[in-house]
Structures are given as C-alpha cells and as structure tokens.
Design an enzyme around this catalytic site. Sequence first.
Site, PDB file in Angstrom:
ATOM      1  N   THR A 160       0.826  -1.210   0.000  1.00  0.00           N
ATOM      2  CA  THR A 160       0.000   0.000   0.000  1.00  0.00           C
ATOM      3  C   THR A 160       0.858   1.258   0.000  1.00  0.00           C
ATOM      4  O   THR A 160       0.586   2.208  -0.741  1.00  0.00           O
ATOM      5  CB  THR A 160      -0.945   0.003   1.216  1.00  0.00           C
ATOM      6  OG1 THR A 160      -1.727  -1.181   1.211  1.00  0.00           O
ATOM      7  CG2 THR A 160      -1.866   1.210   1.172  1.00  0.00           C
ATOM      8  N   GLN A 168       0.921   4.188  -2.842  1.00  0.00           N
ATOM      9  CA  GLN A 168       0.646   5.591  -2.509  1.00  0.00           C
ATOM     10  C   GLN A 168       1.803   6.491  -2.920  1.00  0.00           C
ATOM     11  O   GLN A 168       1.612   7.609  -3.414  1.00  0.00           O
ATOM     12  CB  GLN A 168       0.381   5.715  -1.003  1.00  0.00           C
ATOM     13  CG  GLN A 168      -0.869   5.009  -0.515  1.00  0.00           C
ATOM     14  CD  GLN A 168      -2.142   5.775  -0.840  1.00  0.00           C
ATOM     15  OE1 GLN A 168      -2.100   6.937  -1.207  1.00  0.00           O
ATOM     16  NE2 GLN A 168      -3.264   5.113  -0.724  1.00  0.00           N
ATOM     17  N   CYS A 196      -6.612 -11.138   6.318  1.00  0.00           N
ATOM     18  CA  CYS A 196      -7.821 -11.282   7.116  1.00  0.00           C
ATOM     19  C   CYS A 196      -8.811 -12.277   6.506  1.00  0.00           C
ATOM     20  O   CYS A 196      -9.696 -12.771   7.200  1.00  0.00           O
ATOM     21  CB  CYS A 196      -8.501  -9.927   7.289  1.00  0.00           C
ATOM     22  SG  CYS A 196      -7.464  -8.715   8.143  1.00  0.00           S
ATOM     23  N   TYR A 221      11.466   5.122   7.597  1.00  0.00           N
ATOM     24  CA  TYR A 221      10.097   5.120   8.110  1.00  0.00           C
ATOM     25  C   TYR A 221       9.671   3.680   8.401  1.00  0.00           C
ATOM     26  O   TYR A 221      10.295   2.731   7.937  1.00  0.00           O
ATOM     27  CB  TYR A 221       9.140   5.725   7.080  1.00  0.00           C
ATOM     28  CG  TYR A 221       9.332   7.197   6.806  1.00  0.00           C
ATOM     29  CD1 TYR A 221       8.480   8.144   7.362  1.00  0.00           C
ATOM     30  CD2 TYR A 221      10.360   7.647   5.977  1.00  0.00           C
ATOM     31  CE1 TYR A 221       8.639   9.501   7.108  1.00  0.00           C
ATOM     32  CE2 TYR A 221      10.538   9.006   5.716  1.00  0.00           C
ATOM     33  CZ  TYR A 221       9.675   9.928   6.278  1.00  0.00           C
ATOM     34  OH  TYR A 221       9.832  11.258   6.038  1.00  0.00           O
ATOM     35  N   ALA A 222       8.558   3.523   9.146  1.00  0.00           N
ATOM     36  CA  ALA A 222       8.041   2.180   9.418  1.00  0.00           C
ATOM     37  C   ALA A 222       6.525   2.237   9.591  1.00  0.00           C
ATOM     38  O   ALA A 222       5.968   3.253  10.033  1.00  0.00           O
ATOM     39  CB  ALA A 222       8.696   1.580  10.655  1.00  0.00           C
ATOM     40  N   ASP A 228       2.143  -3.945  11.283  1.00  0.00           N
ATOM     41  CA  ASP A 228       2.025  -4.701  12.529  1.00  0.00           C
ATOM     42  C   ASP A 228       3.254  -4.603  13.424  1.00  0.00           C
ATOM     43  O   ASP A 228       3.159  -4.832  14.634  1.00  0.00           O
ATOM     44  CB  ASP A 228       1.774  -6.183  12.224  1.00  0.00           C
ATOM     45  CG  ASP A 228       0.428  -6.427  11.576  1.00  0.00           C
ATOM     46  OD1 ASP A 228      -0.360  -5.465  11.444  1.00  0.00           O
ATOM     47  OD2 ASP A 228       0.154  -7.583  11.194  1.00  0.00           O
ATOM     48  N   HIS A 277      -2.909   1.207   6.650  1.00  0.00           N
ATOM     49  CA  HIS A 277      -3.342   1.946   5.461  1.00  0.00           C
ATOM     50  C   HIS A 277      -3.276   3.458   5.693  1.00  0.00           C
ATOM     51  O   HIS A 277      -2.912   4.207   4.782  1.00  0.00           O
ATOM     52  CB  HIS A 277      -4.756   1.512   5.070  1.00  0.00           C
ATOM     53  CG  HIS A 277      -4.799   0.179   4.401  1.00  0.00           C
ATOM     54  ND1 HIS A 277      -4.750   0.028   3.031  1.00  0.00           N
ATOM     55  CD2 HIS A 277      -4.839  -1.078   4.908  1.00  0.00           C
ATOM     56  CE1 HIS A 277      -4.783  -1.259   2.727  1.00  0.00           C
ATOM     57  NE2 HIS A 277      -4.834  -1.951   3.839  1.00  0.00           N
ATOM     58  N   TYR A 284     -33.983   5.841  13.179  1.00  0.00           N
ATOM     59  CA  TYR A 284     -34.883   4.893  13.847  1.00  0.00           C
ATOM     60  C   TYR A 284     -35.969   4.371  12.913  1.00  0.00           C
ATOM     61  O   TYR A 284     -36.667   5.121  12.243  1.00  0.00           O
ATOM     62  CB  TYR A 284     -35.550   5.535  15.070  1.00  0.00           C
ATOM     63  CG  TYR A 284     -36.734   4.734  15.565  1.00  0.00           C
ATOM     64  CD1 TYR A 284     -36.538   3.430  16.026  1.00  0.00           C
ATOM     65  CD2 TYR A 284     -38.031   5.240  15.524  1.00  0.00           C
ATOM     66  CE1 TYR A 284     -37.616   2.658  16.454  1.00  0.00           C
ATOM     67  CE2 TYR A 284     -39.107   4.483  15.950  1.00  0.00           C
ATOM     68  CZ  TYR A 284     -38.900   3.188  16.408  1.00  0.00           C
ATOM     69  OH  TYR A 284     -39.964   2.417  16.814  1.00  0.00           O
TER      70      TYR A 284
END
Length: 438
Positions: free
Chosen positions: A14, A18, A42, A274-275, A278, A300, A419
């Site tokens: 990602t 970007q 996931c 940079y990092a 997880d 992200h 509602y």
Amino acid sequence: MKIIVVGGVAGGATVASQIRRELPDAEIVIYEKGRDMSFANCGLPYYLGAEITDRSELTQASAATFKEQKEITVKLYHEVTAVEPAHKTVTILNHLTQETTEDTYDQLILSPGCQAVRLPQLADSDIAFPVRTLEDTDIIEQHIEQYDVKKALIIGAGYISLEMVENLKHRGLDVTLLHRNERLLKTMDGQFLPHLMNCLKEAAVNIQLNDEVDRIKGKTVTFKSGLSADYDLIIEAVGITPNTEFLAKSGIELNDKGYIVTDQYFQTSVQDVYALGDAIETFYMHTGQKTTVALAWGAHRAANLIAGNLAGHKQAFNGLLGTNIIRFFDHAIASVGISEKEAQECGAAHLSFDQYPQARYMPRSHPMHISVYYDPDTRQILRACFFGKMGVDKRVDVIATAIIAKMTIDDLKDIEIAYAPPFSSPKDIINMIGYRAK
C-alpha cells in the site's frame, strides 16, 4: 529518488502504491521474503472454511502487475537481513539462490510485519501449522484435502483462533479449542466471557481450558493435564512477534518487545527511515498511551501519510483507537479504545447494561451486551465493548466517531440515530449510554 520498501504485504504494498501516486518519477523497489505479496491476510480463515471459494479473490496484486501497472519492482523470496543507515544500504538474501547482495536507498520504509509464535512441543509435527500467510493457508488446505481431515485442534484464544474455530466448524470438522487459561479473546471485556462460552457450546465446539500441549507423537497429543487425544490437524494461533531481528545492529530504536519505535510521522529514530504496519509501536488517539495494534486501518492510514510526507506535504498521525470486530457464528464482538485492563488501572468509571438493538417486538430481535469505560471527571469515553447478534458494527463505529470528535459520554444523548423498528429504538443503545452514565 530511490525508495526501498521492506515487506510487500498490506503495509508495504500500500505504501509503495501511494508513493507512486505522489512521486511518479521515484524508483521504488519492494523486497518481500515470502512467496506472495499483497494478499488478504484477514480473509485466510474464511477461505479455509470454504466461505470464500475462489482463492484468487485473496490476492490483491502480483509482482508482475505491480511492475506493469505501477512501475514498481517487487522481488519475492528476497529477505532484507540487515540495514546500515550510515551508508544507506540494505543487505538482501535471495532465498532461491542463497546469494547475498547489497542495495542502496535514499528513503527506506520498513513493513516487515509479524510472524506467528510456534510451540516448541510441536516443532517436529507434520500436522501442526500456523495461519499467517497465503502460503500457510495453501499448505493447510492441501493437508485437509489430502488426508481427509476430520478432527482439528485449535490452540489459542485470539482473533485467528476463534475465526479458525468458526470456519473449520463451518467446513464440517470436529473442532476442539485449547487455551492455557480461561480468558478468551482479550479484546473483549471479561464480563462477556459467559456469552462467548455459550456460543462455543451452541456450536458444539469442544472446549479445553486451563491446559496445554505437553507432547505429540504422530496424531496423538498428550496434554499437561494428562489427557490425550488424536487429531488430524493442529492450528497454532498463540500469538505474534515482530519480524525485527534484522534491525538489531542498525541503530533503529525498538521497544522492549521488539516493535519499531516511530514518531507521529512514522519516522524511526534514524533519519530517512520510516516504518508502518504490525511491527511498529504506535499510540492511542484519545489518551496518547503507547500501544501495538495489528489491524489493517493503521497500516493503510500510515501508508497515505508516509507517501505525503515524502512528497513534501507533511502531516502528522493523530493516533488510532484500535477499533476491532469479529464475527463468531451468529454473534459479533467489537471494541474500541484502550484495553479493559488499561481502563481499570487508570480508575475509569464503568457502565454496563443489556438492550435490544432494534424494537423488541421485531422477529429475531436479540439483546446486545454493552460495556463502557469513561473518565469520571472529564467524562471522556475511554473504551466501549459490544456483544450481540445485530447492529454491533454500527454501535462501535458510532463510539469510535464520538471519541475522535472529542465528545463526552453525556453528549451521546444528543446523537440522533436513524430509527425504524428493524434498525433501532427511539432511544438507541448509543443514547442510553449517555443517559445511564452517572
């Protein structure tokens, strides 16, 4: 500018994408030690449970498509084994040829992720597997098909273990959940444990708590309790640890658990490094406390901010809330904010009640269990947890938004929730949290 990205799964892929949007002329190289890149971690349990039937749906991109569509070079089976910030070099091991090379960078982005913790008692077993990568998943799927697996032992009590319990039951297997104590799913408030146990019992899952694997021989597992049983498959889901051993001599600061320390711009302690993902230490938005969160949203968001920072329009990260949710058979469990333990340690006030998330007279209406922690003086919402069959995702998202907006628990009375009897009630759960807070 040459940018090297270490790791090519969610965070790495990602951030590279970007950066390409922000810096069309940059040279970008991703080094990924595994077989696959940009796959849906996931979704792995749901593929093994046959809910996702098309394996290709799990792969978001390939090395070939990244090169063709984005002009990003991805080198699979290439592991970065060392970083030398003084010379701006990385050392790379090619696992296919065993050749070691060096590469140089102007900017380095670390997204090494985490690895599954393995039990030494099962090290030599050919029926025990982790579920962390697509390659792991393929091996498990092949094992299930080849050996006509009927009985499975799931070890652990977190997201992956519970998702594997649900999905292997869905596939028709006889499933046993093993955990070394009675505290299942630590992201869930402890008071909801009886409800989770009821879900397990209703799904006919065998539950074995306060026990551990002692040894294994073939398919026979002997437990520390003295019990023994035969299984065709064992899933190890006992936790994760960051893949940061390669940074030991780099001078890049790690915390006491090995996670990469970053600032509000995701910069490490070393310039031009940079990092994200997880393997980093981050912080809660609403309290500033340090934490580690292995969830997709933070990775992200970091990818977007890092790309912008490299392009010159610097923006700080506001922090995260650790908002999470898991489906477990016909229930959902969600929480947001600091952990329950952290909330209790800081003397937070606690509010707990049950309420129907829709009009009680509607068919299939079922009560939701609610637990909220807040600062008794400032009225700041610190944590909320929900357990129920319907509308859990809606309520946790509203609370997350309220925390971001710096609303107090009393302000929840004024949120006008849509509602109609199938969706809510005139005074929704969200409103009632505000009304019930003392």
